[in-house]
Design an enzyme around this catalytic site. Structure first.
Site, PDB file in Angstrom:
ATOM      1  N   GLU A  59     -36.407  13.039   9.740  1.00 44.15           N
ATOM      2  CA  GLU A  59     -35.742  11.993   8.961  1.00 44.15           C
ATOM      3  C   GLU A  59     -36.716  11.052   8.261  1.00 44.15           C
ATOM      4  O   GLU A  59     -36.579  10.811   7.049  1.00 44.15           O
ATOM      5  CB  GLU A  59     -34.765  11.200   9.849  1.00 44.15           C
ATOM      6  N   ARG A 191     -42.755  37.148  15.967  1.00 43.34           N
ATOM      7  CA  ARG A 191     -43.781  36.726  16.933  1.00 43.34           C
ATOM      8  C   ARG A 191     -44.246  35.308  16.607  1.00 43.34           C
ATOM      9  O   ARG A 191     -44.374  34.462  17.491  1.00 43.34           O
ATOM     10  CB  ARG A 191     -44.986  37.678  16.879  1.00 43.34           C
ATOM     11  N   ASP A 207     -49.594  51.816  25.381  1.00 49.23           N
ATOM     12  CA  ASP A 207     -49.726  51.531  23.942  1.00 49.23           C
ATOM     13  C   ASP A 207     -50.986  50.754  23.581  1.00 49.23           C
ATOM     14  O   ASP A 207     -51.383  50.746  22.424  1.00 49.23           O
ATOM     15  CB  ASP A 207     -48.533  50.680  23.442  1.00 49.23           C
ATOM     16  N   ARG A 214     -50.158  39.396  12.592  1.00 52.51           N
ATOM     17  CA  ARG A 214     -51.242  39.760  11.665  1.00 52.51           C
ATOM     18  C   ARG A 214     -50.813  39.646  10.203  1.00 52.51           C
ATOM     19  O   ARG A 214     -51.388  40.277   9.331  1.00 52.51           O
ATOM     20  CB  ARG A 214     -51.744  41.174  12.003  1.00 52.51           C
ATOM     21  N   GLY A 302     -41.643  47.306  27.957  1.00 57.41           N
ATOM     22  CA  GLY A 302     -40.966  48.499  27.468  1.00 57.41           C
ATOM     23  C   GLY A 302     -39.539  48.579  27.995  1.00 57.41           C
ATOM     24  O   GLY A 302     -38.905  47.554  28.255  1.00 57.41           O
TER      25      GLY A 302
HETATM   26  C1  AOF Z   1     -34.839  13.784  15.463  1.00 55.33           C
HETATM   27  N1  AOF Z   1     -35.481  14.395  14.440  1.00 55.33           N
HETATM   28  O1  AOF Z   1     -36.953  15.871  13.651  1.00 55.33           O
HETATM   29  C2  AOF Z   1     -36.582  15.838  15.971  1.00 55.33           C
HETATM   30  C3  AOF Z   1     -35.861  15.233  17.040  1.00 55.33           C
HETATM   31  O2  AOF Z   1     -41.257  13.040  22.041  1.00 55.33           O
HETATM   32  P1  AOF Z   1     -40.442  12.474  20.929  1.00 55.33           P
HETATM   33  O3  AOF Z   1     -40.387  10.991  20.936  1.00 55.33           O
HETATM   34  O4  AOF Z   1     -40.799  13.058  19.600  1.00 55.33           O
HETATM   35  O5  AOF Z   1     -38.921  12.916  21.219  1.00 55.33           O
HETATM   36  C4  AOF Z   1     -38.572  14.246  21.408  1.00 55.33           C
HETATM   37  C5  AOF Z   1     -37.075  14.378  21.236  1.00 55.33           C
HETATM   38  O6  AOF Z   1     -36.700  14.000  19.931  1.00 55.33           O
HETATM   39  C6  AOF Z   1     -36.556  15.782  21.394  1.00 55.33           C
HETATM   40  O7  AOF Z   1     -36.325  16.109  22.746  1.00 55.33           O
HETATM   41  C7  AOF Z   1     -35.257  15.690  20.629  1.00 55.33           C
HETATM   42  O8  AOF Z   1     -34.286  14.996  21.400  1.00 55.33           O
HETATM   43  C8  AOF Z   1     -35.627  14.810  19.464  1.00 55.33           C
HETATM   44  N2  AOF Z   1     -36.065  15.622  18.325  1.00 55.33           N
HETATM   45  N3  AOF Z   1     -34.992  14.240  16.730  1.00 55.33           N
HETATM   46  O9  AOF Z   1     -34.110  12.815  15.247  1.00 55.33           O
HETATM   47  C9  AOF Z   1     -36.356  15.385  14.630  1.00 55.33           C
HETATM   48  N4  AOF Z   1     -37.472  16.838  16.193  1.00 55.33           N
HETATM   49 ZN    ZN Z   2     -36.049  11.165  15.610  1.00 54.90          ZN
END
Ligand code: AOF
Ligand code: ZN
Length: 364
Positions: A59, A191, A207, A214, A302
């Site tokens: 945000e 991945r 394997d 890559r 596998g």
């Molecule tokens: C949002 N916008 O882009 C994300 C959110 O360790 P902090 O303070 O960054 O908090 C982590 C928490 O923030 C995560 O567990 C989730 O609840 C929220 N992530 N929230 O408003 C974001 N990535």
């Molecule tokens: Zn946030």
């Protein structure tokens, strides 16, 4: 009320959120679009996706780009805006301060510091909030974060490549190409989007895979490699061991096996595990990996490892590639047939890459 334009912008936000998937742990990769309408139709004035490492959140990045144009605009966010003070103020407050008039969100945030409080803060400030726009699609992108938050274990994607007659390869022939170059590139992208990738030691012996990403430009996004080695059979000459200093490699084994010293000397890490009937106890391992902050795990082989994850009900998503060839009687049977929808799963997407097909299923 959610309108057709809302769905359009949320779809774009969900797509944008994929950009940093796997790079934001333990944060989810969230996206935010700021959209204005001055009477001539809506247009985007700011975009943001959770930064690498998890901060800043989506945000404030989008709001900074929008600047004054955020006043009176709508914010589209794939996850409920946060309500807690971390390294930066709560995103809900930042949206309020920027003068946003309406927030459309997709998925509620189960983090106990948020959990409805983000939406409540916005509403208390007089902002119109429409939650649940494209909730299913957004949750599918956030499945690893949501699974990890709710159950403490990583979200698991099972990837299988099967021949037309549902075989994973031929016995004793090592790596057999089942799908073509485009499907292989898709696997490498998959991945890159996971935190860890897991195989059984049988696959290492047969394997000798590298299990890295890559794709040009994305080599640094190779995930942690994990080998299940319940009987100490991991060869110290395997490519995984030889390259353990470049890409982290974790060998899961019961404590005290003699071969470990050599693996450790090459840079492998050893994770002690419990075993049941000579197999790694998977639910306990998943808990351990979750506690280490691993939110997403791709299981790549596998046949018996795939069958064990399915039997333990630890698979959340399935990526089932199917190649055009037939293997015949010498094949190793896949636990899943290419034409059927696995029990308990629903088809979410289907692609064609030349002669190959990919079907993705999600837990119902
Ligand atoms: C949002 N916008 O882009 C994300 C959110 O360790 P902090 O303070 O960054 O908090 C982590 C928490 O923030 C995560 O567990 C989730 O609840 C929220 N992530 N929230 O408003 C974001 N990535
Ligand atoms: Zn946030």
């Amino acid at each position: 009320m959610i309108k057709p334009d809302d769905t359009r912008f949320m779809a774009a936000a969900i797509r944008l959120a994929r950009r940093n998937e796997g790079l934001t742990a333990t944060n989810p990769s969230v996206a935010c679009l700021i959209v204005r309408d001055d009477g001539n139709g809506p247009f985007i004035v700011g975009t943001g996706v959770t930064a690498r490492g998890g901060r800043p959140h989506a945000e404030p990045i989008a709001l900074e780009e929008a600047g004054e144009r955020a006043r009176g605009a709508t914010a589209y966010v794939t996850l409920e805006p946060c309500a807690h003070h971390g390294r930066t103020p709560p995103c809900a407050q930042t949206l309020i301060d920027a003068g946003i008039a309406r927030v459309v969100s997709a998925t509620p945030d189960p983090d106990i510091r948020v959990d409805g409080k983000g939406h409540a803060m916005l509403r208390a400030a007089g902002i119109a909030v429409d939650a649940g726009c494209m909730a299913g699609e957004a949750a599918s992108g956030l499945f690893a974060y949501l699974t990890h938050k709710q159950s403490g274990r990583p979200g698991v994607t099972l990837k299988l490549a099967v021949s037309r007659d549902a075989m994973l390869g031929r016995k004793g022939e090592g790596q057999v190409a089942i799908t073509g170059a485009i499907a292989r590139a898709q696997t490498h992208l998959m991945r890159a989007r996971h935190h860890a990738i897991l195989v059984g030691v049988g696959t290492v012996i047969e394997d000798d895979p590298e299990l890295t990403c890559r794709l040009p430009g994305l080599q640094a996004r190779s995930p942690l490699r994990i080998v299940l080695d319940p009987n100490g059979r991991m060869p110290a000459r395997a490519k995984l061991a030889e390259t353990a200093r470049q890409v982290r490699t974790l060998v899961v084994a019961p404590p005290g096996l003699p071969v470990h010293a050599e693996l450790v000397a090459k840079g492998c890490e050893i994770l002690a595990c419990e075993t049941v009937n000579d197999r790694v106890a998977l639910p306990e391992l998943m808990e351990d990996l979750g506690a280490r902050g691993i939110q997403s795990l791709m299981v790549e082989g596998g046949a018996s490892v795939a069958a064990s994850f399915l039997a333990e009900d630890l698979v959340d998503r399935i990526a089932l590639f199917q190649g055009p060839e037939t293997m015949g009687g010498q094949g190793i049977a896949s636990p899943l047939a290419p034409h059927e929808t696995p029990a308990g799963f629903a088809l979410t997407q289907e692609w064609r890459f030349g002669d190959d097909r990919l079907r993705e299923f999600a837990r119902e």
